[in-house]
Design an enzyme around this catalytic site. Structure first.
Site, mmCIF file in Angstrom:
data_model
loop_
_atom_site.group_PDB
_atom_site.id
_atom_site.type_symbol
_atom_site.label_atom_id
_atom_site.label_comp_id
_atom_site.label_asym_id
_atom_site.label_seq_id
_atom_site.Cartn_x
_atom_site.Cartn_y
_atom_site.Cartn_z
ATOM 1 N N GLY A 69 2.800 -16.660 17.288
ATOM 2 C CA GLY A 69 1.933 -15.980 16.341
ATOM 3 C C GLY A 69 2.551 -15.948 14.962
ATOM 4 N N GLU A 70 2.349 -14.840 14.239
ATOM 5 C CA GLU A 70 2.843 -14.739 12.875
ATOM 6 C C GLU A 70 3.341 -13.328 12.591
ATOM 7 O OE1 GLU A 70 -0.484 -15.811 10.494
ATOM 8 O OE2 GLU A 70 -1.681 -14.066 11.063
ATOM 9 N N LYS A 86 4.337 -7.930 13.675
ATOM 10 C CA LYS A 86 4.400 -9.145 14.477
ATOM 11 C C LYS A 86 3.095 -9.266 15.256
ATOM 12 C CE LYS A 86 7.536 -11.391 17.799
ATOM 13 N NZ LYS A 86 8.800 -11.193 18.571
ATOM 14 N N ASP A 190 19.451 -14.862 22.206
ATOM 15 C CA ASP A 190 19.061 -15.769 21.121
ATOM 16 C C ASP A 190 19.662 -15.294 19.796
ATOM 17 O OD1 ASP A 190 17.881 -18.053 20.127
ATOM 18 O OD2 ASP A 190 15.923 -17.117 19.792
ATOM 19 N N ASP A 510 5.871 30.627 17.742
ATOM 20 C CA ASP A 510 4.604 31.369 17.712
ATOM 21 C C ASP A 510 4.840 32.797 17.230
ATOM 22 O OD1 ASP A 510 2.050 32.303 18.084
ATOM 23 O OD2 ASP A 510 2.253 32.481 20.273
ATOM 24 N N ASP A 514 -0.279 34.232 19.423
ATOM 25 C CA ASP A 514 -1.620 33.840 19.860
ATOM 26 C C ASP A 514 -1.582 32.624 20.779
ATOM 27 O OD1 ASP A 514 -0.881 31.888 18.077
ATOM 28 O OD2 ASP A 514 -2.743 31.939 16.910
ATOM 29 N N GLU A 521 3.507 28.551 10.636
ATOM 30 C CA GLU A 521 4.535 28.854 11.636
ATOM 31 C C GLU A 521 5.431 27.642 11.876
ATOM 32 O OE1 GLU A 521 2.320 32.158 14.480
ATOM 33 O OE2 GLU A 521 1.806 30.032 14.708
#
Length: 535
Positions: A69-70, A86, A190, A510, A514, A521
């Site tokens: 691919g590219e 990629k 590689d 918290d 609640d 917060e």
């Protein structure tokens, strides 16, 4: 693109994938259900994104192309940063590597998933950083950091050869990355100048190892058997299809040879000629080209190009060679201010709040720029004496001692060892006994830079998945657990951690009780973790 392994190696992978983040031997396995301890790591934030990639990025230009691919330079639509993407065609498999056409695509896709899983686990200053993954009917898209300096190969062409100091700084970084990979049971397979990128054209001090398409997990009990790699840099045992991770060390030896004299140790008119010379393993130090090169350099090349891989040095041994220690950069007085600031920020950090840990690691590892990280990255690499990509207790103590030698302003410490123990307790987010690269960057960076409103908002939105303006414990569980299991496991594993644990995590921030966390917060929590210790 991926790792076409023998059956035995595939068996090994099943045991290694879950352990890929265990950083050194004797470390306990990363497990979110281990004593209700939630371990935080940057790989949590690499995930398969929903929607089309065009909704998040627009193309700037093409950077290059290859067999699969590219690579495109793209910009974020909702930000300013550039990324290298990629693009891999799903139909572009190497038919020569498989016999059954019906299994080609499935096998190729498995290799892509393996590469992604491997990349998301890596956290090292000299290894490419993966951010996101997209997938559609035709392509995979791997969103990575963009490095504008180009390939090391281009530098070799332009400069022909390097002096020993420049060569040592390059090799130290490559070997550090390879040492890190090998300690994580990963072989690259590689290593070559085309797969070494520079952050920018003006410096050789920040390079990146890229292209893990041929990489593989390995085990000491099994030999790898695929003939993969590039002719100039391939090790002779790879040609014989029986090798281990030290094939990467051979490739490093070839690169070092080229850096110092300007041509490869095994040359030829074509790949066939080159491979014949590699098979023989004979090379020479021409007197005219090598007469001004140090004996330490030649000795290290000999160790890395030892024909019998059982007798060849390891990446760690090469990294700790006399030549690297003599010619590569070390901490000096000009680093004092940055080092002092880094240690100061680590001392002040309070890491008991898991949500705050997760948020600061997300900001530090995913939202900061290369330029913002540059000075701290340099300090991290200099503190990392053994080059394994992690800071242990001994290396942190040595950092304090360096500042003492420079008569710094850090303050008098009665017990450095106790101080370092406290730092490890607070900053070691993934609980492996070491400070990783992203942990170091996230905690040590100037909070005025790190905690901009835009970055805090993006971190908050990461957890506020339904965009309600509140974070619930269900959203926390989804993000945390989803981060640990990529492509494989259910996204909703709330039972993996107890209800009480999630309530405790939520309750840390918290303030109005609640059972949810709003943005105010969240911001208050983030500032508290860095400001509640006196300096």
């Amino acid at each position: 693109m991926g790792c076409n392994q023998s059956k035995s190696a595939n068996d090994v992978r099943g045991n290694k994938v879950n352990n890929v983040n265990s950083k050194k031997k004797n470390n306990k396995r990363e497990d979110i259900n281990d004593g209700e301890e939630i371990a935080i790591n940057p790989g949590m934030y690499v995930r398969k994104k929903e929607g089309k990639i065009g909704e998040s990025y627009f193309k700037v230009r093409k950077l290059g192309s290859g067999a699969y691919g590219e690579v495109l330079l793209c910009k974020e639509k909702n930000g300013h940063s550039e990324k290298a993407i990629k693009v891999i065609k799903k139909s572009q498999f190497d038919k020569g590597r498989y016999n059954d056409d019906n299994k080609n695509i499935e096998k190729f896709h498995e290799e892509i998933y393996n590469e992604i899983s491997l990349l998301k686990s890596l956290d090292h200053p000299n290894i490419i950083k993966l951010f996101d993954v997209f997938e559609d009917k035709k392509y995979f898209y791997l969103v990575t950091e963009f490095y504008e300096g180009g390939e090391l190969f281009e530098q070799i062409i332009n400069r022909h050869k390097f002096d020993e100091c420049d060569a040592a700084n390059i090799m130290k970084q490559i070997l550090s990355g390879i040492c890190y990979l090998h300690k994580h049971n990963i072989v690259h397979r590689d290593i070559k100048p085309e797969n070494i990128l520079l952050e920018n054209k003006n410096s050789l001090l920040n390079i990146k190892i890229v292209d893990f398409g041929l990489s593989s997990f390995f085990s000491k009990d099994y030999k790898l058997r695929d003939r993969l790699g590039t002719a100039y840099y391939i090790a002779p045992e790879v040609l014989k299809k029986k090798y281990n991770e030290k094939c990467d060390v051979w490739s490093c030896g070839v690169i070092m040879y080229i850096l110092l004299c300007g041509y490869p140790p095994f040359g030829g008119q074509n790949d066939q000629d080159i491979i014949k010379k590699v098979e023989k393993g004979k090379y020479y130090f021409d007197f005219n080209d090598w007469k001004n090169i140090s004996d330490e350099a030649k000795e290290l090349i000999k160790l890395m190009l030892t024909y019998d891989y059982n007798k060849r040095c390891t990446a760690e041994e090469a990294l700790n060679s006399r030549w690297i220690k003599k010619y590569a950069n070390n901490i000096n007085k000009s680093d004092q201010k940055t080092l002092c600031g880094a240690l100061s920020n680590m001392r002040k950090f309070e890491g008991s709040q898991k949500l705050a840990q997760a948020a600061i690691l997300f900001i530090g590892s995913k939202l900061t720029t290369l330029e913002e990280r540059k000075e701290l990255t340099d300090i991290f690499k200099k503190l990392d004496k053994n080059g394994d990509g992690q800071l242990d207790k001994k290396e942190l103590i040595e950092g304090y001692n360096v500042l003492r030698n420079f008569k710094n302003e850090l303050g008098e410490l009665k017990n450095v060892e106790e101080e370092v123990d406290n730092i490890l307790k607070e900053v070691d987010f993934d609980k492996n006994g070491y400070i990783e690269y992203s942990e170091f960057i996230s905690v040590c960076m100037d909070k005025q830079i790190l905690f901009s409103e835009e970055r805090l908002r993006r971190a908050f939105n990461l957890f506020d998945t339904d965009k309600s303006g509140k974070i619930t414990k269900e959203e926390l569980a989804n993000v945390i657990i989803r981060g640990f299991y990529f492509f494989t496991y259910s996204l909703f594993g709330l039972t993996s951690v107890s209800e009480k644990t999630w309530n405790d995590v939520l309750g840390e921030a918290d303030q109005n009780k609640d059972n949810m966390i709003d943005f105010d917060e969240f911001v208050s929590m983030m500032h508290k973790i860095c400001d509640n210790k006196p300096f």
